[in-house]
Scaffold this motif. Sequence first.
Motif, PDB file in Angstrom:
ATOM      1  N   PHE A  24       0.835  -1.206   0.000  1.00 47.76           N
ATOM      2  CA  PHE A  24       0.000   0.000   0.000  1.00 47.76           C
ATOM      3  C   PHE A  24       0.872   1.259   0.000  1.00 47.76           C
ATOM      4  O   PHE A  24       0.648   2.187  -0.769  1.00 47.76           O
ATOM      5  N   ALA A  25       1.902   1.285   0.860  1.00 48.07           N
ATOM      6  CA  ALA A  25       2.769   2.463   0.953  1.00 48.07           C
ATOM      7  C   ALA A  25       3.519   2.683  -0.354  1.00 48.07           C
ATOM      8  O   ALA A  25       3.633   3.824  -0.836  1.00 48.07           O
ATOM      9  N   LEU A  26       4.036   1.614  -0.961  1.00 46.19           N
ATOM     10  CA  LEU A  26       4.764   1.742  -2.218  1.00 46.19           C
ATOM     11  C   LEU A  26       3.843   2.213  -3.335  1.00 46.19           C
ATOM     12  O   LEU A  26       4.193   3.100  -4.120  1.00 46.19           O
ATOM     13  N   HIS A  27       2.657   1.627  -3.385  1.00 46.04           N
ATOM     14  CA  HIS A  27       1.691   2.036  -4.406  1.00 46.04           C
ATOM     15  C   HIS A  27       1.324   3.518  -4.233  1.00 46.04           C
ATOM     16  O   HIS A  27       1.290   4.270  -5.210  1.00 46.04           O
ATOM     17  N   PHE A  28       1.077   3.930  -3.006  1.00 43.81           N
ATOM     18  CA  PHE A  28       0.752   5.333  -2.742  1.00 43.81           C
ATOM     19  C   PHE A  28       1.902   6.237  -3.176  1.00 43.81           C
ATOM     20  O   PHE A  28       1.706   7.254  -3.836  1.00 43.81           O
ATOM     21  N   PHE A  29       3.128   5.853  -2.820  1.00 43.26           N
ATOM     22  CA  PHE A  29       4.288   6.663  -3.158  1.00 43.26           C
ATOM     23  C   PHE A  29       4.452   6.791  -4.670  1.00 43.26           C
ATOM     24  O   PHE A  29       4.647   7.881  -5.201  1.00 43.26           O
ATOM     25  N   VAL A  30       4.357   5.683  -5.373  1.00 41.75           N
ATOM     26  CA  VAL A  30       4.550   5.705  -6.828  1.00 41.75           C
ATOM     27  C   VAL A  30       3.457   6.521  -7.504  1.00 41.75           C
ATOM     28  O   VAL A  30       3.731   7.387  -8.343  1.00 41.75           O
ATOM     29  N   GLU A  31       2.179   6.260  -7.155  1.00 42.73           N
ATOM     30  CA  GLU A  31       1.061   6.944  -7.812  1.00 42.73           C
ATOM     31  C   GLU A  31       1.008   8.441  -7.524  1.00 42.73           C
ATOM     32  O   GLU A  31       0.708   9.238  -8.398  1.00 42.73           O
ATOM     33  N   ASN A  32       1.273   8.807  -6.266  1.00 45.12           N
ATOM     34  CA  ASN A  32       1.066  10.197  -5.862  1.00 45.12           C
ATOM     35  C   ASN A  32       2.327  11.045  -5.827  1.00 45.12           C
ATOM     36  O   ASN A  32       2.224  12.269  -5.799  1.00 45.12           O
TER      37      ASN A  32
END
Length: 157
Positions: A24-32
């Motif tokens: 979740f944290a990696l996905h949030f970081f990459v997307e945002n």
Amino acid sequence: MKHWAERNPRSTNGQFGKSTLYRFALHFFVENIALNANNARLNYSELAQKVNDAHSTKSDSKLTAQLANVENLLGFLLTMQQRQLEYIPEGINLENGFVKYAINPINPTEFQQFGTPTELNPNNELAQSYEEYKKIRSRDKQLIKKYHQPGGQLYDD
């Protein structure tokens, strides 16, 4: 991170394992953050502020859109209500029950026999009327905005 996820269980679908939280944290970081070119020149504090404000900006824009939709719908309903006054009969012959003008089309019997159209189905007349109404209302709002600009005069050629 686990504490935050427990307070916001919808973000991880109620799963609190380390791999889920890391994903979740990696996905949030990459997307945002990483894929946003506007973040390239930001320092850490500016980036942190932007991340903290991201959620409120999304919810504010959604709320603004919903309010605009409610405003348009209320205007449409008021217009339709005003038009309904045209259907109030001027006279009824009490001997034979003959109505001189059309009966109000919005009544329980009409709904039971024919159903009622909504503005959600784009193929019915009500939805098409609502779309046309929104176009006219948008045009009128733009004209009002243009008229109220500082020093602006509206010349309708």
